[in-house]
Design an enzyme around this catalytic site. Structure first.
Site, PDB file in Angstrom:
ATOM      1  N   CYS A 115      64.250  19.404 -39.713  1.00 11.99           N
ATOM      2  CA  CYS A 115      63.270  18.602 -40.466  1.00 11.99           C
ATOM      3  C   CYS A 115      63.932  18.136 -41.767  1.00 11.99           C
ATOM      4  CB  CYS A 115      62.030  19.439 -40.777  1.00 11.99           C
ATOM      5  SG  CYS A 115      61.286  20.166 -39.309  1.00 11.99           S
ATOM      6  N   CYS A 347      57.464  26.702 -49.970  1.00 16.74           N
ATOM      7  CA  CYS A 347      57.595  26.104 -48.638  1.00 16.74           C
ATOM      8  C   CYS A 347      58.774  25.164 -48.542  1.00 16.74           C
ATOM      9  CB  CYS A 347      56.347  25.289 -48.337  1.00 16.74           C
ATOM     10  SG  CYS A 347      55.092  26.286 -47.656  1.00 16.74           S
TER      11      CYS A 347
END
Ligand code: SF4
Length: 363
Positions: A115, A347
């Protein structure tokens, strides 16, 4: 042999080889997961001879603690571990006074999913984490809270939990790409004879591996599911998340519907907000129509900085505007409270980077 890699049945079989009855295995299991013993010498209700035999046969854990970092408020703590073979992983504890302590656990060293907004993805996959190594991350922080909880509470000026209340598999790695080891750890964490953490207190996050979503739906334990969506159409999602070329949004939504139909549990769609990339009101409207009618919640995550990427986080006003559009469609939607950005523990930031010297508080 890492004793944390064994479930009770496996431990019983190993003890049988030493001529020991099953109840001894249960005794040792309780020492490991209830009393959190990390030394056979502490198991004083076993004979000295057996303790010696155990120490010769097993290792209690195999991770080497390299570094611990804590935020200034003392409520977020990150540990960097070196695994056998040299790969490194990270684990994060987040305390939410007065009654919640959530641990974010890694299931792989690095990650193959790539990602574009994620620091871990830049490492590639280094190796899978064993079930015992997952257990060890959790047990370390459980021990930390039991011993340091009172001191943290004093420093904070109010109560904090003295044990882990929630666990999220959102650290380094894609849990469903390491499904069997990950699930073995879930069962062991949930085991009433051992650590006894409720399945409903555990959440697994996936990039969208549809086989894993369906497999989870069929499991007996009701572990919560979070799906990293991050874009409401295939073109943009493939740009941000290469996995979308293998399993597109339609495949993903089919699998999520299978999960919600089977479990009647609400799924959480995670959506990291990148400035001028995926945060327009038009995309918010697309997202709303994509998930409308599903048993779900949307969790918006303003992107946390990752060195070496051209991306920037959405401005606060754009986050609020995006949230309003989703909510106006009648969909539950919140913005995730950020924790640990200053120690690169938030995150998408876990990449086992060298310790920054400022403004971190290093231990
Ligand atoms: S966001 Fe998750 S799945 Fe994607 S690269 Fe990072 S760790 Fe892997």
């Amino acid at each position: 042999m890492n004793i944390y890699d064994l479930d009770l049945q496996g431990l019983t079989a190993q003890l049988a080889e030493l001529g020991q009855p099953a109840f001894r295995a249960r005794q040792i299991y309780a020492h490991l997961y209830k009393k959190l013993a990390n030394d056979f010498a502490a198991m004083t209700d076993l004979s000295a001879a057996l303790r010696e035999q155990l120490a010769a046969k097993f290792q209690i854990g195999g991770l080497e603690l390299v570094r611990e970092q804590t935020t200034d408020d003392g409520l977020t703590r990150k540990v960097l571990w070196r695994c056998p073979g040299n790969a490194v992983i990270e684990t994060v504890l987040m305390i939410y006074p007065p009654d919640r302590a959530t641990i974010c656990v890694s299931t792989q060293a690095g990650c193959a999913m790539g990602c574009v907004f994620c620091a871990t993805g830049k490492l590639g996959l280094l190796r899978n984490i064993s079930s015992g190594e997952i257990m060890e991350q959790v047990l370390h922080f459980e021990r930390y809270l039991r011993t340091e909880g009172a001191a943290i509470a004093k420093r904070h000026g109010g109560p904090v939990p003295d044990h882990i209340t929630n666990l999220v598999f959102m650290g380094m790695g894609e849990p469903f790409a390491n499904y069997d080891r990950w699930w073995a750890a879930v069962e062991r964490l949930n085991d009433k004879q051992g650590f006894n953490l409720g399945a409903r207190n555990m959440t697994v996050s996936t990039v969208g591996l549809v086989k894993g979503i369906r497999q989870l739906a069929d499991e007996a334990l009701q572990v919560n599911l979070a799906v990293s969506l991050h874009a409401p159409n295939d073109q943009l999602r493939s740009e941000l998340m290469p996995v979308n070329d293998r399993f597109d949004i339609s495949d993903l939504m089919d699998a999520v519907r299978y999960y919600t139909d089977k479990t009647h549990r609400r799924v959480s769609f995670e959506y990291v907000l990148l400035d001028d990339k995926n945060d327009t009101p038009e995309l918010a409207a697309q997202l709303a129509s994509l998930v409308k009618g599903m048993l779900c919640h949307v969790n918006l995550i303003p992107w946390n900085p990752v060195p070496g990427t051209p991306l920037t986080r959405s401005h606060r006003e754009r986050v609020t505007a995006f949230q309003r559009v989703v909510q106006a469609a009648g969909i539950s939607c919140t913005v995730r409270v950020e924790r640990g950005v200053e120690i690169a523990a938030a995150c998408g930031q876990l990449a086992a980077l060298p310790a920054p010297t400022s403004p971190m508080n290093l231990y």
